[in-house]
Scaffold this motif. Structure first.
Motif, PDB file in Angstrom:
ATOM      1  N   UNK A 181       0.837  -1.203   0.000  1.00 48.05           N
ATOM      2  CA  UNK A 181       0.000   0.000   0.000  1.00 48.05           C
ATOM      3  C   UNK A 181       0.870   1.251   0.000  1.00 48.05           C
ATOM      4  N   UNK A 182       1.941   1.264   0.815  1.00 46.88           N
ATOM      5  CA  UNK A 182       2.853   2.405   0.845  1.00 46.88           C
ATOM      6  C   UNK A 182       3.572   2.564  -0.489  1.00 46.88           C
ATOM      7  N   UNK A 183       3.990   1.450  -1.095  1.00 42.77           N
ATOM      8  CA  UNK A 183       4.675   1.498  -2.379  1.00 42.77           C
ATOM      9  C   UNK A 183       3.768   2.111  -3.448  1.00 42.77           C
ATOM     10  N   UNK A 184       2.513   1.718  -3.473  1.00 43.38           N
ATOM     11  CA  UNK A 184       1.565   2.285  -4.433  1.00 43.38           C
ATOM     12  C   UNK A 184       1.366   3.781  -4.171  1.00 43.38           C
ATOM     13  N   UNK A 185       1.334   4.166  -2.901  1.00 44.96           N
ATOM     14  CA  UNK A 185       1.204   5.575  -2.549  1.00 44.96           C
ATOM     15  C   UNK A 185       2.404   6.392  -2.990  1.00 44.96           C
ATOM     16  N   UNK A 186       3.605   5.819  -2.828  1.00 44.88           N
ATOM     17  CA  UNK A 186       4.827   6.503  -3.265  1.00 44.88           C
ATOM     18  C   UNK A 186       4.821   6.673  -4.781  1.00 44.88           C
ATOM     19  N   UNK A 187       4.417   5.637  -5.505  1.00 44.86           N
ATOM     20  CA  UNK A 187       4.353   5.725  -6.966  1.00 44.86           C
ATOM     21  C   UNK A 187       3.360   6.797  -7.390  1.00 44.86           C
ATOM     22  N   UNK A 188       2.261   6.889  -6.671  1.00 47.24           N
ATOM     23  CA  UNK A 188       1.214   7.878  -6.939  1.00 47.24           C
ATOM     24  C   UNK A 188       1.772   9.296  -6.780  1.00 47.24           C
ATOM     25  N   UNK A 189       2.490   9.551  -5.684  1.00 49.34           N
ATOM     26  CA  UNK A 189       3.085  10.866  -5.440  1.00 49.34           C
ATOM     27  C   UNK A 189       4.256  11.166  -6.367  1.00 49.34           C
ATOM     28  N   UNK A 190       5.033  10.139  -6.702  1.00 51.86           N
ATOM     29  CA  UNK A 190       6.180  10.323  -7.580  1.00 51.86           C
ATOM     30  C   UNK A 190       5.744  10.751  -8.982  1.00 51.86           C
ATOM     31  N   UNK A 191       4.638  10.200  -9.457  1.00 52.52           N
ATOM     32  CA  UNK A 191       4.122  10.617 -10.775  1.00 52.52           C
ATOM     33  C   UNK A 191       3.812  12.112 -10.783  1.00 52.52           C
ATOM     34  N   UNK A 192       3.234  12.606  -9.698  1.00 57.50           N
ATOM     35  CA  UNK A 192       2.920  14.041  -9.607  1.00 57.50           C
ATOM     36  C   UNK A 192       4.197  14.877  -9.558  1.00 57.50           C
ATOM     37  N   UNK A 193       5.200  14.418  -8.784  1.00 64.44           N
ATOM     38  CA  UNK A 193       6.456  15.159  -8.671  1.00 64.44           C
ATOM     39  C   UNK A 193       7.172  15.212 -10.022  1.00 64.44           C
ATOM     40  N   UNK A 194       7.184  14.108 -10.747  1.00 70.68           N
ATOM     41  CA  UNK A 194       7.833  14.090 -12.062  1.00 70.68           C
ATOM     42  C   UNK A 194       7.099  14.997 -13.039  1.00 70.68           C
ATOM     43  N   UNK A 195       5.785  15.010 -12.975  1.00 64.80           N
ATOM     44  CA  UNK A 195       5.013  15.881 -13.848  1.00 64.80           C
ATOM     45  C   UNK A 195       5.327  17.348 -13.556  1.00 64.80           C
ATOM     46  N   UNK A 196       5.403  17.706 -12.273  1.00 66.46           N
ATOM     47  CA  UNK A 196       5.739  19.087 -11.907  1.00 66.46           C
ATOM     48  C   UNK A 196       7.150  19.453 -12.355  1.00 66.46           C
ATOM     49  N   UNK A 197       8.088  18.510 -12.234  1.00 65.75           N
ATOM     50  CA  UNK A 197       9.453  18.776 -12.671  1.00 65.75           C
ATOM     51  C   UNK A 197       9.506  19.082 -14.155  1.00 65.75           C
ATOM     52  N   UNK A 198       8.717  18.323 -14.947  1.00 69.99           N
ATOM     53  CA  UNK A 198       8.667  18.575 -16.391  1.00 69.99           C
ATOM     54  C   UNK A 198       8.002  19.911 -16.677  1.00 69.99           C
ATOM     55  N   UNK A 199       7.014  20.265 -15.871  1.00 71.48           N
ATOM     56  CA  UNK A 199       6.296  21.519 -16.057  1.00 71.48           C
ATOM     57  C   UNK A 199       7.188  22.716 -15.787  1.00 71.48           C
TER      58      UNK A 199
END
Length: 127
Positions: free
Chosen positions: A108-126
């Motif tokens: 569950x924590x791993x899925x949560x980290x992946x969920x947040x990491x996708x947002x962080x990577x998107x912001x970095x690209x932005x």
């Protein structure tokens, strides 16, 4: 796009920036306000978009994530959430029930980290 006219940018092409070890500290709040104003201008002045992307490169993206395992009474699905800060300012946050039932709290924590990491990577690209 074939009828567009090229425009000069206020930054020379191929410029490499780095943080100097002997650099004088700057006011973080003033810098953030300036980049925010530039972001607004980038929507109305495309010629400034490149200069903005170079300036905002030095802003840090920090993401905090958490998940609770099998808390849903109906279907035992876990809930994930994240907070994303850019340059110390809260920018995005979200909480969502996971799509599948996790077999362990670590999953569950791993899925949560992946969920947040996708947002962080998107912001970095932005930025």
């Amino acid at each position: 796009m074939s009828s567009c006219k090229p425009a000069d940018t206020p930054v020379e092409e191929g410029l490499k920036l780095c943080i100097e070890s002997n650099q004088v500290p700057v006011d973080k709040g003033r810098y953030q306000r300036l980049v925010g104003r530039l972001m607004y201008l980038a929507h109305t002045r495309p010629d400034l978009a490149y200069a903005l992307s170079i300036n905002s490169y030095f802003k840090n993206v920090v993401t905090y994530t958490d998940a609770n395992w099998a808390r849903s009474i109906d279907n035992q699905r876990s809930t994930s959430g994240y907070f994303t800060f850019v340059g110390g300012n809260l920018v995005t946050w979200r909480s969502k029930k996971q799509n599948v039932v996790s077999r362990s709290s670590a999953e569950a924590e791993y899925r949560g980290i992946a969920f947040g990491l996708c947002e962080a990577l998107w912001l970095r690209l932005l930025l």
